[in-house]
Design a protein around this motif. Structure first.
Motif, PDB file in Angstrom:
ATOM      1  N   UNK A  15      62.522 -83.519  29.541  1.00  0.00           N
ATOM      2  CA  UNK A  15      62.107 -84.279  30.729  1.00  0.00           C
ATOM      3  C   UNK A  15      62.345 -83.495  32.012  1.00  0.00           C
ATOM      4  N   UNK A  16      63.366 -82.642  32.008  1.00  0.00           N
ATOM      5  CA  UNK A  16      63.717 -81.891  33.213  1.00  0.00           C
ATOM      6  C   UNK A  16      63.074 -80.505  33.269  1.00  0.00           C
ATOM      7  N   UNK A  17      62.339 -80.159  32.212  1.00  0.00           N
ATOM      8  CA  UNK A  17      61.775 -78.814  32.118  1.00  0.00           C
ATOM      9  C   UNK A  17      60.256 -78.839  32.226  1.00  0.00           C
ATOM     10  N   UNK A  18      59.693 -77.698  32.626  1.00  0.00           N
ATOM     11  CA  UNK A  18      58.234 -77.552  32.632  1.00  0.00           C
ATOM     12  C   UNK A  18      57.825 -76.482  31.613  1.00  0.00           C
ATOM     13  N   UNK A  19      58.697 -76.256  30.619  1.00  0.00           N
ATOM     14  CA  UNK A  19      58.430 -75.247  29.598  1.00  0.00           C
ATOM     15  C   UNK A  19      58.229 -75.902  28.243  1.00  0.00           C
ATOM     16  N   UNK A  20      57.441 -75.282  27.368  1.00  0.00           N
ATOM     17  CA  UNK A  20      57.273 -75.821  26.006  1.00  0.00           C
ATOM     18  C   UNK A  20      58.569 -75.658  25.209  1.00  0.00           C
ATOM     19  N   UNK A  21      58.804 -76.570  24.272  1.00  0.00           N
ATOM     20  CA  UNK A  21      59.969 -76.487  23.382  1.00  0.00           C
ATOM     21  C   UNK A  21      59.479 -76.338  21.944  1.00  0.00           C
ATOM     22  N   UNK A  22      60.166 -75.515  21.167  1.00  0.00           N
ATOM     23  CA  UNK A  22      59.892 -75.390  19.729  1.00  0.00           C
ATOM     24  C   UNK A  22      61.191 -75.634  18.977  1.00  0.00           C
ATOM     25  N   UNK A  23      61.228 -76.718  18.196  1.00  0.00           N
ATOM     26  CA  UNK A  23      62.410 -77.065  17.409  1.00  0.00           C
ATOM     27  C   UNK A  23      62.177 -76.647  15.959  1.00  0.00           C
TER      28      UNK A  23
END
Length: 337
Positions: A15-23
Motif C-alpha cells: 500500500x505504501x509502495x509504487x513498486x511491483x512485488x513478487x512473493x
C-alpha cells in the motif's frame, strides 16, 4: 512469522509502495494460502497468481491449460505497464523459462473499437498463433467466425471476447460467458496473445526474473529450500532429456529451465526480502517480529475466550478476522451469549 502475519506485513508495504512485488514460496500449497489472504486484503485486481504450466519436464501433452492461462495473464499484465501488481508464485513456476518480452510484443494482436481491420486479417493472424477455428469456442486457443462476428478466447483473459464488425471497422468488443453466451462487459480495447508455452517460442526464452522489471521487490520464503527445489527439478529435467528420442531435435534443459546458480545470480540484481532466519544474501537490515503462533483451541470456545481474556489482562488488544460476514456474525453471537 506465523499464520497470516506475513500477509498483513506485505499488504501494508504494498500500500505504501509504487513498486511491483513478487512473493516466492516453496510449493503451490503454501503460495495458494497466501494468495487467498492477499486477494482478500489487497483486492483480486492487483494480486496475480503465477503457477507452473506442466507436471513433468518435456511432457508437453501434460500441460495444464488453466495454468497456462494464468501465466499468460501475468506476462500480459507486466507488459501492459498498468499499475504495479503483487505476484504470488512458487519454485516450480519460476523454474520454467518464459517467452521474451520482445517475442510476446511481436506476437500480440491489439484490437480497439473503431479500428479499421478486416475479419480476414484477424483470421490469418489467429492461424499464425495456432488458434483452432471451431463452431463454438469453449477454451483458450479457439476462435469462431459467424458473418460479421468473431469470437476468440485469448490466453490473456479469463473470458472470451466477441468482436462485432461493421464492414472493416470494429464496431464493438465485449467479453461473454462460454456457457450462457451472454455478454459480461464491454471493452474499448483488448490484447490477444497465443499460448506462450507453445513449442514455437521454445528457443526464444528467458527466466522469469529476466522478464520482470528490476524495480520489483522479491520476497522469498526460505531461499535455501526454494533453490533446493530448483536443483531437484533441474536434475529431473536433465534426466528426462537424456531419455528423449535422439532422432528428434530437442531444446536442452539449460535453455528451458532455471537452476540454483542462475536464480541466485539474477536475484542479486533486485531488492530482496528474505523471510526466515537463514539468509542466503548479504543483509543490509534485519527486522524481527514478536509474533507467536495461535494456540490450538480445538473448537473449544471456552479456551478461546480464556485466551482472549488473558491477552486483555496483559494489555494486548484482540482482533478477530473472518473471511466472510456470516462467520463474523457467528463469533459475535458466541461471545454475546
Amino acid at each position: 512469522m506465523f499464520g497470516s502475519s506475513l500477509s498483513f506485513v506485505v499488504r501494508s508495504l504494498f500500500d505504501q509502495s509504487d513498486r511491483p512485488f513478487l512473493l516466492m514460496f516453496r510449493d503451490k500449497e503454501e503460495a495458494a494460502y497466501y494468495l487467498n489472504d492477499l486477494e482478500q486484503m489487497v483486492g483480486e485486481s492487483d494480486v496475480l497468481f503465477y503457477p507452473g504450466s506442466y507436471r513433468r519436464p518435456y511432457q508437453i501433452e501434460e500441460t495444464d491449460n488453466a495454468n497456462i492461462l494464468l501465466r499468460a495473464e501475468v506476462l500480459n499484465r507486466i507488459n501492459s505497464r498498468k499499475k504495479p501488481s503483487l505476484i504470488v508464485t512458487y519454485a516450480d513456476a519460476v523454474f520454467e523459462k518464459v517467452i521474451t518480452r520482445k517475442e510476446l510484443e511481436k506476437n500480440t494482436l491489439k484490437v480497439a473499437v473503431g479500428d479499421q481491420i478486416s475479419i480476414d486479417f484477424i483470421n490469418e493472424v489467429l492461424h499464425e498463433y495456432e488458434f483452432r477455428r471451431v463452431d463454438f469456442i469453449t477454451e483458450p486457443g479457439e476462435f469462431s467466425v459467424r458473418g460479421g462476428i468473431i469470437d476468440v478466447f485469448s490466453f490473456s483473459n479469463d473470458n472470451p471476447y466477441r468482436l462485432e464488425f461493421f464492414g472493416n471497422e470494429v464496431d464493438s468488443i465485449r467479453t461473454f460467458d462460454v456457457e450462457t453466451q451472454l455478454s459480461i462487459e464491454k471493452q474499448k480495447k483488448i490484447t490477444i496473445i497465443p499460448n506462450v508455452e507453445n513449442k514455437f517460442f521454445r528457443d526464444k526464452r528467458e527466466s522469469f526474473l529476466d522478464y520482470i522489471s528490476k524495480e520489483t521487490v522479491l520476497f522469498i520464503q526460505d531461499t535455501e529450500l526454494l533453490v533446493a527445489q530448483l536443483d531437484k527439478l533441474f536434475s529431473k529435467a536433465a534426466e528426462s532429456f537424456e531419455k528423449l528420442n535422439a532422432t528428434v531435435s530437442h531444446v536442452s534443459p539449460e535453455e528451458l529451465f532455471v537452476d540454483r546458480k542462475t536464480f541466485l545470480s539474477q536475484a542479486e540484481l533486485f531488492t530482496v526480502v528474505e523471510l526466515g532466519s537463514n539468509a542466503s544474501f548479504e543483509a543490509k537490515e534485519n527486522f524481527t517480529f514478536s509474533i507467536q503462533p495461535q494456540p490450538s483451541f480445538n473448537k473449544q470456545f471456552d479456551l478461546l475466550l480464556s485466551n482472549l481474556s488473558e491477552n486483555r489482562s496483559n494489555g494486548i488488544r484482540n482482533y478477530l478476522f473472518s473471511s466472510n460476514e456470516t462467520q463474523a456474525k457467528r463469533f459475535h453471537d458466541i461471545f454475546e451469549s
